[in-house]
Design an enzyme around this catalytic site. Structure first.
Site: not given
Lengths: 326, 342
Positions: A60, A163, A193-194, A216, A302
């Site tokens: 992603h 990420d 995606e998130e 990922d 994150h």
């Protein structure tokens, strides 16, 4: 490969605003694959044509960010999250908007317990002294992402947005290496995606592959006091068994293990108890698509500074090069 | 095969969500006895097809999931003890001292060991143990355990169904092998009836992980009526009476916004006229069952939800009454055979 990772990681692209990332990847792969197209969700689909199985490799493009919800009289911005954003780790972080405007995240200091701070008690200061001044730079609905250099140190990479730009970098590198196979390979760079594995859903339906992998990041268990997990940085990319969104299809999982064993590539088995990946929405698309994943063990997911081990990244490229021949 | 025998047989199979392939073939054989064709799809959904006699047959898809909750190995200690996490909704309070089967390179019996009361300090005596503090003991040291078991291997509970008084059975995986037994009851009943429509009975996978198998099954089979068979809560002490249903009082017919009111009403009417025991199960939300998937599959499939009351759901002593399973199968079969199309 580091320069590729840095280029991708430093490109602006929160969920729903992935165009710059797509443009960067298009620039890198133009002429290196047979076809490059985008779909209505903004997914970038790069095809290496073949007569064998259709295989999706998905990473992603979107990264975690914030979205401005309100600008007050004094020029402070109120905001919400775009993707999973634990309030505590963003205190004092810098964020940057697409136009280069930088802001600092802080909180209302009269609250009792910083640990339980919610996003609505936090604000972004861009140095504006009034709403009018702020609105010259930022509008409600604008998104911003973390500021965080990309550096290499002790064989590890520290950066914002690993990420999942690390997954994008792996796929770009793989496409450039052009592994020899009859299979038709779809390098799919997905959107959103998130915020719920959204882009992958339409991409998979549009392509209808025979199988799919999500590339990922995943958690690890080798940090002081972290939750136990049999995954460490530098011990190899993971072969996904399970995350919150998918149980890897046994044939896909076995094909990955076979590829790793054949080429003597170190790998780890991943049972991730939190978080999902694009494989989660791909595998239940239409009549079902056997799916799995290869992940890069990552610390501080994150956060503005995520960390991966370069060896895992390089081994992931090798593993996928062998896997796509299956 | 008698329904209770069938259910005992189904209850003895291990099919932890995501690794159902261990039971796929045996379920296909059960369907095969009554079907024109049995298919297994890429995700191990087992689909039995019984053709209708109609000139222009409709198609009915009946789903019941055959996966069960279990555990997944997350680590192997030097001492050979296995760490684990839930695979599906497992209550840690209900698994201490349970025998298990670890599906490694081969099936290995194990136990979830618990501390003897003699050695529990008084301050811990009243405390529930967290799952992350529990271990599975398979009797091997670390080196041997690692040869046979990998991180990611699934673990099932061992407690095949036992017969109790009053036609009750208790054991692991009655959620939802009792639904699968009802699928076979439907096929048996349809043998006796003339039915116009093509009937697809699907034993589906990975329901416990998010209704996964139903997504692929409802897409692949273009049904014009869906029926979902699952368990609902049986009546138990200290549980709200409006969310639980007595065992032995018949099939629970769900009524709710996502369910087809036309077909549901017609099912209730049929149960009355055929004197099939039933109860009404009000479902205000999306029901938490595969019915939620049928309802939005393709152009939307009108769906009926029939439930078998089960006590102690998601433990190894799930209890159902065989009479309710039979009632569910009879009602579904008779509705399929007699249904009037749109």
């Amino acid at each position: 490969m580091f320069d590729l990772i840095k280029t991708l990681a430093q490109t602006f692209g929160p969920s729903g605003c992935e165009k710059k990332v797509a443009d960067t990847i298009t620039g890198l792969l133009k002429g290196k694959v047979d076809e490059i197209r985008t779909d209505a969700m903004g997914n970038l689909i790069c095809v290496k044509k073949g007569t064998g199985k259709k295989i999706i490799l998905a990473a992603h493009m979107d990264e975690i960010g914030i979205i401005v919800s309100y600008i007050d009289d004094k020029g402070f911005l109120r905001f919400s999250n775009v993707g999973g954003l634990p309030p505590l780790i963003i205190l004092g972080q810098r964020v940057v908007f697409e136009n280069g405007t930088v802001g600092v995240i802080w909180y209302e200091e009269n609250i009792d317990n910083v640990k339980n701070t919610k996003l609505e008690k936090m604000f972004i200061d861009i140095g504006a002294k009034s709403r009018a001044e702020a609105e010259k730079l930022v509008k409600v609905g604008d998104m911003a992402v973390f500021v965080g250099d990309t550096i290499e140190q002790n064989g590890r990479i520290i950066s914002k947005a690993l990420d999942d730009r690390i997954g994008c970098a792996i796929l770009v590198q793989l496409a450039l290496n052009a592994p020899k196979t009859d299979n038709e390979i779809y390098y799919v760079f997905t959107t959103q995606e998130e915020v719920g594995l959204r882009g992958a859903k339409t991409a998979a339906f549009g392509i209808m592959p025979d199988m799919a992998l999500a590339i990922d990041v995943c958690d690890m268990g080798d940090m002081p006091g972290c939750k136990p997990m049999a995954v460490s940085l530098g011990e190899g990319p993971t072969v996904k068994i399970k995350d919150r969104s998918v149980i890897a299809h046994p044939e896909v999982k076995d094909a990955l293990i076979k590829a790793a064993t054949k080429k003597k590539i170190p790998y780890q088995l991943e049972v991730m108890l939190e978080g999902g990946t694009d494989a989660g929405s791909i595998h239940i698309t239409a009549g079902g698509i056997p799916s799995g994943g290869v992940s890069i063990p990552t610390r501080f997911i994150h956060d503005a500074a995520e960390m991966v081990d370069m060896k895992d990244v390089e081994n992931a490229v090798k593993l996928l090069a062998e896997f796509v021949k299956a | 095969m008698e329904c209770s025998e069938l259910l005992k047989k189904l209850g003895s199979m291990s099919a932890v969500a995501g690794r159902e392939n261990r039971a796929t073939q045996r379920i296909a054989e059960l369907f095969g006895e009554y079907c024109d064709e049995v298919r297994v799809d890429a995700f191990y959904n087992v689909i039995g097809i019984k053709k209708g006699k109609g000139q222009n047959p409709g198609s009915v898809l009946v789903t019941a999931h055959y996966d069960e909750i279990g555990l997944i190995v997350t680590g192997i200690e030097e001492s050979g003890f296995l760490k684990f996490a839930p695979n599906g909704g497992v209550d840690p309070k209900a698994i201490g001292a349970m025998p298990v089967l670890v599906h490694g390179k081969e099936d290995l019996f194990g136990v979830i060991g618990t501390k003897p009361p003699h050695l529990i300090p008084p301050e811990e005596a009243d405390k529930a143990i967290k799952m992350e503090d529990m271990r599975i003991d398979i009797g091997l040291d670390g080196e041997k355990a690692r040869e046979l078991v990998s991180v990611g291997d699934m673990v099932s509970f061992v407690n095949p169904a036992q017969e109790l008084m009053n036609n009750r059975l208790a054991g692991k995986s009655m959620d939802n092998r009792s639904g699968v037994a009802a699928l076979v009851e439907i096929l048996k009943e349809l043998k006796k009836l003339n039915h116009e429509d093509d009937v697809y009975v699907a034993a589906t996978v990975q329901e416990e992980l998010g209704l996964i198998g139903a997504f692929t099954a409802t897409y692949n089979i273009k049904a014009d009526l869906g029926i979902v068979i699952d368990v609902c809560h049986g009546d138990m002490p200290d549980c709200p009476s409006d969310e639980t249903f007595p065992l032995g009082k018949g099939v629970a017919i769900a009524v709710g916004p996502i369910l087809s009111s036309k077909h549901t009403k017609a099912c209730i009417k049929l149960a009355k006229s055929e004197r099939i025991p039933y109860q009404i199960d009000p479902e205000t939300g999306d029901t938490g069952t595969e019915a939620a998937v049928h309802a939005i599959a393709r152009e939307g499939i009108p769906v009926v939800l029939l439930s078998i009351p089960a006590k102690y759901m998601h433990t190894s002593v799930e209890m159902v009454c065989v009479d309710d399973v039979i009632a569910t199968g009879r009602l579904a079969a008779r509705y399929i055979a007699g249904r009037v199309k749109d």
